[in-house]
Structure formats: C-alpha cells, structure tokens
Design a protein around this motif. Structure first.
Motif, PDB file in Angstrom:
ATOM      1  N   SER A  25       0.832  -1.208   0.000  1.00 35.59           N
ATOM      2  CA  SER A  25       0.000   0.000   0.000  1.00 35.59           C
ATOM      3  C   SER A  25       0.866   1.257   0.000  1.00 35.59           C
ATOM      4  O   SER A  25       0.536   2.258  -0.648  1.00 35.59           O
ATOM      5  CB  SER A  25      -0.932   0.005   1.208  1.00 35.59           C
ATOM      6  N   VAL A  26       1.980   1.201   0.724  1.00 36.32           N
ATOM      7  CA  VAL A  26       2.900   2.351   0.727  1.00 36.32           C
ATOM      8  C   VAL A  26       3.521   2.523  -0.650  1.00 36.32           C
ATOM      9  O   VAL A  26       3.605   3.636  -1.191  1.00 36.32           O
ATOM     10  CB  VAL A  26       4.011   2.159   1.787  1.00 36.32           C
ATOM     11  N   LEU A  27       3.935   1.415  -1.239  1.00 36.91           N
ATOM     12  CA  LEU A  27       4.546   1.457  -2.563  1.00 36.91           C
ATOM     13  C   LEU A  27       3.550   1.969  -3.610  1.00 36.91           C
ATOM     14  O   LEU A  27       3.916   2.708  -4.531  1.00 36.91           O
ATOM     15  CB  LEU A  27       5.036   0.049  -2.934  1.00 36.91           C
ATOM     16  N   GLY A  28       2.296   1.603  -3.435  1.00 40.68           N
ATOM     17  CA  GLY A  28       1.280   2.019  -4.403  1.00 40.68           C
ATOM     18  C   GLY A  28       1.025   3.519  -4.395  1.00 40.68           C
ATOM     19  O   GLY A  28       0.495   4.066  -5.371  1.00 40.68           O
ATOM     20  N   ARG A  29       1.394   4.173  -3.285  1.00 43.18           N
ATOM     21  CA  ARG A  29       1.187   5.625  -3.206  1.00 43.18           C
ATOM     22  C   ARG A  29       2.352   6.419  -3.796  1.00 43.18           C
ATOM     23  O   ARG A  29       2.313   7.639  -3.867  1.00 43.18           O
ATOM     24  CB  ARG A  29       0.947   6.054  -1.754  1.00 43.18           C
ATOM     25  N   CYS A  30       3.395   5.735  -4.212  1.00 44.65           N
ATOM     26  CA  CYS A  30       4.530   6.424  -4.823  1.00 44.65           C
ATOM     27  C   CYS A  30       4.146   6.942  -6.215  1.00 44.65           C
ATOM     28  O   CYS A  30       3.390   6.271  -6.944  1.00 44.65           O
ATOM     29  CB  CYS A  30       5.734   5.468  -4.935  1.00 44.65           C
TER      30      CYS A  30
ATOM     31  N   GLU B 287       3.515   7.724  -9.938  1.00 43.26           N
ATOM     32  CA  GLU B 287       3.573   7.035 -11.224  1.00 43.26           C
ATOM     33  C   GLU B 287       3.575   5.517 -11.139  1.00 43.26           C
ATOM     34  O   GLU B 287       3.666   4.836 -12.173  1.00 43.26           O
ATOM     35  CB  GLU B 287       4.803   7.481 -12.038  1.00 43.26           C
ATOM     36  N   VAL B 288       3.516   4.957  -9.910  1.00 44.93           N
ATOM     37  CA  VAL B 288       3.399   3.501  -9.829  1.00 44.93           C
ATOM     38  C   VAL B 288       2.056   3.075 -10.406  1.00 44.93           C
ATOM     39  O   VAL B 288       1.955   2.105 -11.168  1.00 44.93           O
ATOM     40  CB  VAL B 288       3.562   3.018  -8.374  1.00 44.93           C
ATOM     41  N   PHE B 289       1.003   3.805 -10.017  1.00 49.21           N
ATOM     42  CA  PHE B 289      -0.310   3.631 -10.632  1.00 49.21           C
ATOM     43  C   PHE B 289      -0.676   4.917 -11.370  1.00 49.21           C
ATOM     44  O   PHE B 289      -0.450   6.031 -10.865  1.00 49.21           O
ATOM     45  CB  PHE B 289      -1.385   3.330  -9.574  1.00 49.21           C
ATOM     46  N   SER B 290      -1.218   4.784 -12.532  1.00 54.59           N
ATOM     47  CA  SER B 290      -1.652   5.968 -13.295  1.00 54.59           C
ATOM     48  C   SER B 290      -2.890   5.625 -14.108  1.00 54.59           C
ATOM     49  O   SER B 290      -3.131   4.465 -14.437  1.00 54.59           O
ATOM     50  CB  SER B 290      -0.534   6.451 -14.222  1.00 54.59           C
ATOM     51  N   MET B 291      -3.674   6.664 -14.387  1.00 57.08           N
ATOM     52  CA  MET B 291      -4.882   6.491 -15.196  1.00 57.08           C
ATOM     53  C   MET B 291      -4.544   6.825 -16.641  1.00 57.08           C
ATOM     54  O   MET B 291      -3.985   7.883 -16.941  1.00 57.08           O
ATOM     55  CB  MET B 291      -5.992   7.424 -14.694  1.00 57.08           C
ATOM     56  N   GLU B 292      -4.857   5.925 -17.530  1.00 57.03           N
ATOM     57  CA  GLU B 292      -4.579   6.140 -18.940  1.00 57.03           C
ATOM     58  C   GLU B 292      -5.854   5.982 -19.762  1.00 57.03           C
ATOM     59  O   GLU B 292      -6.650   5.081 -19.515  1.00 57.03           O
ATOM     60  CB  GLU B 292      -3.528   5.131 -19.442  1.00 57.03           C
ATOM     61  N   GLU B 293      -6.009   6.905 -20.713  1.00 57.87           N
ATOM     62  CA  GLU B 293      -7.155   6.800 -21.605  1.00 57.87           C
ATOM     63  C   GLU B 293      -6.958   5.634 -22.569  1.00 57.87           C
ATOM     64  O   GLU B 293      -5.849   5.384 -23.040  1.00 57.87           O
ATOM     65  CB  GLU B 293      -7.337   8.096 -22.409  1.00 57.87           C
ATOM     66  N   GLN B 294      -8.047   4.970 -22.844  1.00 52.68           N
ATOM     67  CA  GLN B 294      -7.980   3.861 -23.779  1.00 52.68           C
ATOM     68  C   GLN B 294      -7.735   4.407 -25.191  1.00 52.68           C
ATOM     69  O   GLN B 294      -8.161   5.504 -25.536  1.00 52.68           O
ATOM     70  CB  GLN B 294      -9.308   3.080 -23.780  1.00 52.68           C
ATOM     71  N   GLU B 295      -7.017   3.657 -25.977  1.00 51.03           N
ATOM     72  CA  GLU B 295      -6.756   4.067 -27.350  1.00 51.03           C
ATOM     73  C   GLU B 295      -8.063   4.104 -28.146  1.00 51.03           C
ATOM     74  O   GLU B 295      -8.924   3.247 -27.988  1.00 51.03           O
ATOM     75  CB  GLU B 295      -5.765   3.106 -28.012  1.00 51.03           C
ATOM     76  N   VAL B 296      -8.178   5.146 -28.976  1.00 51.14           N
ATOM     77  CA  VAL B 296      -9.391   5.326 -29.773  1.00 51.14           C
ATOM     78  C   VAL B 296      -9.028   5.197 -31.245  1.00 51.14           C
ATOM     79  O   VAL B 296      -7.999   5.707 -31.695  1.00 51.14           O
ATOM     80  CB  VAL B 296     -10.030   6.704 -29.499  1.00 51.14           C
ATOM     81  N   ASP B 297      -9.887   4.557 -31.987  1.00 49.41           N
ATOM     82  CA  ASP B 297      -9.685   4.419 -33.426  1.00 49.41           C
ATOM     83  C   ASP B 297      -9.806   5.801 -34.071  1.00 49.41           C
ATOM     84  O   ASP B 297     -10.869   6.438 -34.006  1.00 49.41           O
ATOM     85  CB  ASP B 297     -10.737   3.466 -33.993  1.00 49.41           C
ATOM     86  N   GLU B 298      -8.736   6.287 -34.695  1.00 50.76           N
ATOM     87  CA  GLU B 298      -8.729   7.639 -35.259  1.00 50.76           C
ATOM     88  C   GLU B 298      -9.773   7.810 -36.355  1.00 50.76           C
ATOM     89  O   GLU B 298     -10.437   8.844 -36.437  1.00 50.76           O
ATOM     90  CB  GLU B 298      -7.335   7.987 -35.807  1.00 50.76           C
TER      91      GLU B 298
END
Length: 292
Positions: free
Chosen positions: A108-113, A115-126
């Motif tokens: 849990s401590v490591l997870g708060r560092c 960029e360990v977890f980040s939200m990324e948008e799903q790729e969209v078909d252009e």
C-alpha cells in the motif's frame, strides 16, 4: 450572397457515449487566419479541420474550439508500472541499509509512490473518431455561415441605401454646375460695370474669363467616374460572393474623386454636398471592412 466576416457557430452531438462540441467564432481580418484549440488526441485532424473550414470561410480571423467527453466505462484504465515499483523497492532497501533503519515498506505504501499507478485513456480508433467529429464540425460551420450571411445581408442593405443617396448627391452636383457658372458670369459682369462705370463690356473678354473659371471648377470627369464607381459597387453587392477586397479598393477610388470635387468647389452648396459624399463614403468603407 454577401457574407460578413463576423459570426458564431456551435454544434454538439452525443454518440456512443462520446460527446463532441465544436464552437467557432469569427471576426474581420485581412486574410484567412485560423486558431484551433482541441484535445491532444485530435491533433492528427488539424489539417483536415482547416480544409473543411476553408470550404465555408474564405477570409477572417477564426477561433475554433473542440471539446470531447467520453462517458464509456472503459474510457480510462488503471496502469501499473511494475518496473518503476521495482526501482522504488531497490532504493528503499538501499536507504534502509545506508541509514540502519527498518525497512517497513508495504504494497500500500509502494502504491502511493508517484507514477506507480496511473490512469490512462484507452486508445481510440482515429478513423472512427474523425467520422464522429466531422458532422459536428460541419454543423458548427453551417451555423457560422448562416450567421455571417444574415449579417452580410444587413450590411448589403445599409450600403446600398448609402450608395443610392450618394448617386443622388452626384446628380445634385452636376445640376448645380451650370448655375454656378451663370452666377459667376453675372457677378463678374456687375463687377466690371462697377469698376469701369461703363455699360459697354467687351463680350469676348467676359466670355473668355467665364470659360477659364468654368474650366477651373469643372467636375464633370470626377462625377462621371464617381457615378461609375457607385454603380460598380452596387453591381458587386447584388452579385455577391467574396467581394470585400474589391469593394474596399472601389471605396478608395470613390474617396479620391470626392476629395477632388471638394477641392474644386468654389460654391458653398457644392462644398456641402461633397462633404456629405465624403461622409457617406467613409461610412461605406467602415462597413466594407466587415465584408468577406
């Protein structure tokens, strides 16, 4: 159809949990100048957006805004950076050894560092994204075009009214010219009689002086050219299209002729009419600055 360079268009559409909004604001400008603000994922479409806009606008300063919202549950995903987490663990242990402190790192401590977890948008078909955006863009462009046409028609009506008044004033100047010459002849004749105290005046000499004066104040060429410019501008307005630059040039020529008429005027009535002409020409020039 005459178009103003000032206008606004907006279109919004929700499709497949994706909301697209396009807003366009336009003001007068000498050239076609476009500023586009949109999410980074739309950057590949910038050239296509400009080309689409050019089919609706030929001249003006354009600010175009694209906003996009994705309400789909899978629009974003949680990303775990295991390699970065391993780096944190390595350095935490190194710190514990170096400073002789307890290594109490937990998941849990490591997870708060960072960029360990980040939200990324799903790729969209252009291709799919552009297919959805295009009709919204066209909808905003059509609204913009409609608002510019509406204002353009108002400008056209106002300018045509002023041109009709200018045409009448040119006719007044033409009618006034023979009267000015006749009045000058009468004044000259009275002055000569007064100075010579003699009713016998050499008619040829008097006629010669009148001809010289008449030639000096003659504005026939200027009124002919000015009326031609007025009729040309009326024709261009009725024909329509992107005529703003041409109308601006014609207005400059009209102003030049009016200035010459005013400089030649040796009569208060003619001077007042010429001033009215210049005033209307200046108003027309201001209106033309807003025409595409």
């Amino acid at each position: 159809m005459i178009k103003s360079m000032t206008g606004f268009g907006r279109c919004e559409h929700l499709q497949s949990n994706k909301k697209f909004t396009v807003e366009i604001k336009a003001v007068n400008h000498r050239y076609f100048d476009v500023n586009i603000k949109m999410p980074k994922k739309f950057s590949p479409f910038e050239s296509a957006i400009r080309n689409e806009l050019k089919s609706y606008v030929q001249r003006g300063k354009i600010d175009l805004y694209v906003t996009y919202e994705d309400y789909a549950e899978q629009a974003v995903a949680l990303h775990y950076n295991e390699e970065l987490a391993a780096e944190y663990v390595k350095y935490f242990r190194q710190m514990a050894d170096s400073f002789s402190v307890r290594d109490d790192i937990t998941a849990s401590v490591l997870g708060r560092c960072p960029e360990v977890f980040s939200m990324e948008e799903q790729e969209v078909d252009e291709e799919e994204l552009w297919t959805m955006l295009l009709p919204v863009l066209r909808g905003a462009c059509e609204q913009l075009s409609a608002s510019r046409e509406k204002e353009g028609e108002s400008l056209k009506t106002d300018i045509l009214d002023k041109l009709a008044r200018m045409d009448e004033n040119v006719s007044l100047i033409e009618k006034r010219y023979p009267q000015i010459v006749a009045e000058y002849r009468a004044k000259l004749e009275d002055k000569v009689k007064e100075l010579l105290a003699d009713t016998q005046i050499e008619e040829s000499r008097l006629a010669s002086e009148v001809v010289i004066y008449a030639d000096k104040i003659c504005t026939d060429e200027e009124t002919v050219r000015l009326r031609s410019h007025i009729h040309t501008m009326q024709g261009e307005l009725i024909k329509g299209g992107a005529v703003g630059r041409k109308l601006d040039f014609i207005a400059q020529e009209m102003n030049r002729e009016a200035n010459t008429i005013l400089s030649k005027a040796n009569d208060l009535a003619t001077s007042n009419i010429a001033i009215d002409l210049k005033t209307d020409i200046e108003k027309v020039r201001e209106q033309i600055q807003n025409i595409e």
